[in-house]
Design a protein around this motif. Structure first.
Motif, PDB file in Angstrom:
ATOM      1  N   LYS A  90      -5.153  -9.332  -0.871  1.00  0.00           N
ATOM      2  CA  LYS A  90      -4.935  -8.469   0.281  1.00  0.00           C
ATOM      3  C   LYS A  90      -3.452  -8.176   0.458  1.00  0.00           C
ATOM      4  CE  LYS A  90      -6.134  -7.949   5.173  1.00  0.00           C
ATOM      5  NZ  LYS A  90      -6.817  -8.590   6.342  1.00  0.00           N
ATOM      6  N   ARG A  91      -2.620  -9.176   0.243  1.00  0.00           N
ATOM      7  CA  ARG A  91      -1.176  -8.994   0.349  1.00  0.00           C
ATOM      8  C   ARG A  91      -0.665  -7.998  -0.696  1.00  0.00           C
ATOM      9  NH1 ARG A  91       3.308  -8.330   3.143  1.00  0.00           N
ATOM     10  NH2 ARG A  91       5.136  -9.405   2.291  1.00  0.00           N
ATOM     11  N   LEU A  92      -1.116  -8.124  -1.916  1.00  0.00           N
ATOM     12  CA  LEU A  92      -0.714  -7.182  -2.958  1.00  0.00           C
ATOM     13  C   LEU A  92      -1.133  -5.761  -2.598  1.00  0.00           C
ATOM     14  CD1 LEU A  92      -1.587  -9.195  -6.192  1.00  0.00           C
ATOM     15  CD2 LEU A  92       0.704  -8.505  -5.465  1.00  0.00           C
ATOM     16  N   ASN A  93      -2.337  -5.620  -2.068  1.00  0.00           N
ATOM     17  CA  ASN A  93      -2.807  -4.296  -1.673  1.00  0.00           C
ATOM     18  C   ASN A  93      -1.968  -3.722  -0.540  1.00  0.00           C
ATOM     19  OD1 ASN A  93      -5.179  -2.886   0.390  1.00  0.00           O
ATOM     20  ND2 ASN A  93      -4.836  -2.038  -1.642  1.00  0.00           N
ATOM     21  N   GLN A  94      -1.604  -4.555   0.421  1.00  0.00           N
ATOM     22  CA  GLN A  94      -0.748  -4.103   1.522  1.00  0.00           C
ATOM     23  C   GLN A  94       0.605  -3.622   1.007  1.00  0.00           C
ATOM     24  OE1 GLN A  94      -0.705  -7.679   3.873  1.00  0.00           O
ATOM     25  NE2 GLN A  94      -2.451  -7.061   5.141  1.00  0.00           N
ATOM     26  N   LEU A  95       1.182  -4.367   0.073  1.00  0.00           N
ATOM     27  CA  LEU A  95       2.469  -3.983  -0.486  1.00  0.00           C
ATOM     28  C   LEU A  95       2.371  -2.668  -1.248  1.00  0.00           C
ATOM     29  CD1 LEU A  95       3.688  -7.473  -1.772  1.00  0.00           C
ATOM     30  CD2 LEU A  95       4.629  -6.173   0.148  1.00  0.00           C
ATOM     31  N   GLN A  96       1.313  -2.531  -2.023  1.00  0.00           N
ATOM     32  CA  GLN A  96       1.122  -1.288  -2.774  1.00  0.00           C
ATOM     33  C   GLN A  96       0.944  -0.106  -1.827  1.00  0.00           C
ATOM     34  OE1 GLN A  96       1.216  -0.718  -6.028  1.00  0.00           O
ATOM     35  NE2 GLN A  96       0.368  -2.421  -7.203  1.00  0.00           N
ATOM     36  N   ASP A 114       5.727  -1.680  -9.232  1.00  0.00           N
ATOM     37  CA  ASP A 114       5.640  -2.031 -10.648  1.00  0.00           C
ATOM     38  C   ASP A 114       5.411  -3.528 -10.810  1.00  0.00           C
ATOM     39  OD1 ASP A 114       5.903  -1.419 -13.501  1.00  0.00           O
ATOM     40  OD2 ASP A 114       7.773  -2.540 -13.365  1.00  0.00           O
ATOM     41  N   ALA A 115       6.185  -4.336 -10.092  1.00  0.00           N
ATOM     42  CA  ALA A 115       6.040  -5.789 -10.197  1.00  0.00           C
ATOM     43  C   ALA A 115       4.709  -6.259  -9.630  1.00  0.00           C
ATOM     44  CB  ALA A 115       7.194  -6.480  -9.479  1.00  0.00           C
ATOM     45  N   LEU A 199       4.539 -13.726  -2.006  1.00  0.00           N
ATOM     46  CA  LEU A 199       4.598 -12.384  -2.588  1.00  0.00           C
ATOM     47  C   LEU A 199       5.309 -11.432  -1.622  1.00  0.00           C
ATOM     48  CD1 LEU A 199       1.001 -12.225  -4.102  1.00  0.00           C
ATOM     49  CD2 LEU A 199       3.147 -12.162  -5.401  1.00  0.00           C
ATOM     50  N   THR A 200       6.618 -11.540  -1.598  1.00  0.00           N
ATOM     51  CA  THR A 200       7.427 -10.677  -0.748  1.00  0.00           C
ATOM     52  C   THR A 200       7.966  -9.516  -1.571  1.00  0.00           C
ATOM     53  OG1 THR A 200       9.484 -11.853  -1.191  1.00  0.00           O
ATOM     54  CG2 THR A 200       8.114 -12.657   0.639  1.00  0.00           C
ATOM     55  N   PRO A 201       8.276  -8.385  -0.932  1.00  0.00           N
ATOM     56  CA  PRO A 201       8.857  -7.262  -1.687  1.00  0.00           C
ATOM     57  C   PRO A 201      10.152  -7.658  -2.386  1.00  0.00           C
ATOM     58  CG  PRO A 201       8.173  -6.551   0.497  1.00  0.00           C
ATOM     59  CD  PRO A 201       8.035  -8.042   0.470  1.00  0.00           C
ATOM     60  N   GLU A 202      10.963  -8.466  -1.710  1.00  0.00           N
ATOM     61  CA  GLU A 202      12.247  -8.853  -2.277  1.00  0.00           C
ATOM     62  C   GLU A 202      12.066  -9.688  -3.546  1.00  0.00           C
ATOM     63  OE1 GLU A 202      12.394  -7.807   1.852  1.00  0.00           O
ATOM     64  OE2 GLU A 202      11.291  -9.452   0.890  1.00  0.00           O
TER      65      GLU A 202
END
Length: 258
Positions: A90-96, A114-115, A199-202
Motif C-alpha cells: 500500500k505504501r509503494l502504491n501511495q508513493l507511485q 523508478d526505485a 519506504l520513504t521517498p528520500e
C-alpha cells in the motif's frame, strides 16, 4: 499456469497461502477470482480489462482499491505479495500515485517512481550481520559466501519482488535480486509495518539497493556447495569501480599508448 516448486527455499514463507490458490487456478478458476477467495489482501483483484484506457495502473489501484490482474505468474506473485506485505504494498502504491499526481506519467518515471518499481519487482529483504552485509555490498563474493558461510544460518531472507519470483519458477544462475537491509532488531511479525515506514521517498531516491545473485545463497541451490560456483565473474561480478580499474579504457574512446 506452469508448475511451481513450492519446496524452493525462496517460497518457504509463501507456500501456505500461495499453493492452494495456485491449485485453484490450475483447475480452471479465473486468477482474480481465486485470489479474492482467499480474503487475505487489502485490495480486490480484477481482470486487466477493468483498467480504463489511458489511466495509469498505479493510479487506478490508488483510486479504486482494485488491482488489474492478468492470468499468469507475474500477476499471481504480485497478488501474493499484497497478501504477505499489505502495508508495504500500500505504501509503494501511495508513493507511485503521489508521483504520478505531481509529475504525470511521462516517459521517464523519475528517481522515486523508478526505485519504487525496482523494489516492487525485484526486492529481497535481508537481515544479516555487518560482516556479511559489507561483503555483499562490496561484491566480495568469495568472502561473503565461503568464508562467512556459517553466518548464513543466522541470516533471514524474505522474498518480495514478484518479477524475481516469476523467474525462479525456472531457475537460472544469473537471476539477480536487489537487496534491502532489515535491521537486526526487527521481528518477523513486525516486518511489514517496519518496511512500510522505511519506504520513504528520500530513501528510495538514493536507491540503497545491493545486487545479489539469488542462487548463490548458501543452502538455496545444490551447485553452490562447490566453491567453483562463485568463480563465474559473469554472474558474481566485481564492483564497477574495480572493473574499471582492471580495464581503465573500457568506457573511453582514448586508446592506450602503443
Amino acid at each position: 499456469m506452469p508448475d511451481i516448486d513450492w519446496d524452493a527455499p525462496w517460497l518457504a514463507s509463501w507456500r501456505t497461502v500461495g499453493e492452494p490458490i495456485a491449485c485453484q487456478v490450475a483447475a480452471g478458476t479465473p486468477q482474480p477470482e481465486a485470489l479474492n477467495a482467499s480474503g487475505r489482501a487489502p485490495v480486490r483483484f480484477v481482470p486487466q480489462a477493468d483498467l480504463p484506457e489511458g489511466q495509469a495502473y498505479e493510479d487506478f489501484i490508488f483510486a479504486t482499491g482494485q488491482v488489474p490482474t492478468r492470468e499468469g505468474l507475474h500477476d499471481f506473485f504480485n497478488a501474493l505479495c499484497w497478501m504477505h506485505f499489505p502495508q508495504a504494498k500500500k505504501r509503494l502504491n501511495q508513493l507511485q500515485a503521489r508521483e504520478i499526481a505531481r509529475a504525470g506519467v511521462g516517459q521517464v518515471r523519475g528517481p522515486v517512481r523508478d526505485a519504487a518499481t525496482v523494489f516492487d519487482e525485484n526486492a529481497l529483504l535481508i537481515q544479516t550481520s555487518d560482516a556479511v552485509w559489507s561483503a555483499l555490498t562490496e561484491h566480495r563474493w568469495m568472502h561473503a559466501f565461503l568464508d562467512l558461510r556459517g553466518e548464513w544460518v543466522l541470516t533471514c531472507l524474505w522474498a518480495f519482488g514478484h518479477a524475481a519470483l516469476e523467474k525462479t519458477v525456472q531457475p537460472f544462475k544469473s537471476i539477480t535480486v536487489h537487496l534491502w537491509r532489515v535491521p537486526q532488531g526487527v521481528a518477523q511479525a513486525d516486518l511489514d509495518a517496519w518496511l512500510a515506514q522505511d519506504l520513504t521517498p528520500e530513501k528510495l531516491a538514493r536507491k540503497p539497493f545491493s545486487p545479489l545473485p539469488l542462487l548463490g545463497v548458501p543452502g538455496w541451490w545444490p551447485a553452490n556447495e562447490d566453491p567453483a560456483f562463485y568463480a563465474d565473474a559473469s554472474v558474481f561480478r566485481p564492483q564497477r569501480s574495480q572493473r574499471l580499474a582492471e580495464k581503465p579504457y573500457a568506457n573511453s574512446e582514448i586508446l592506450p599508448p602503443a
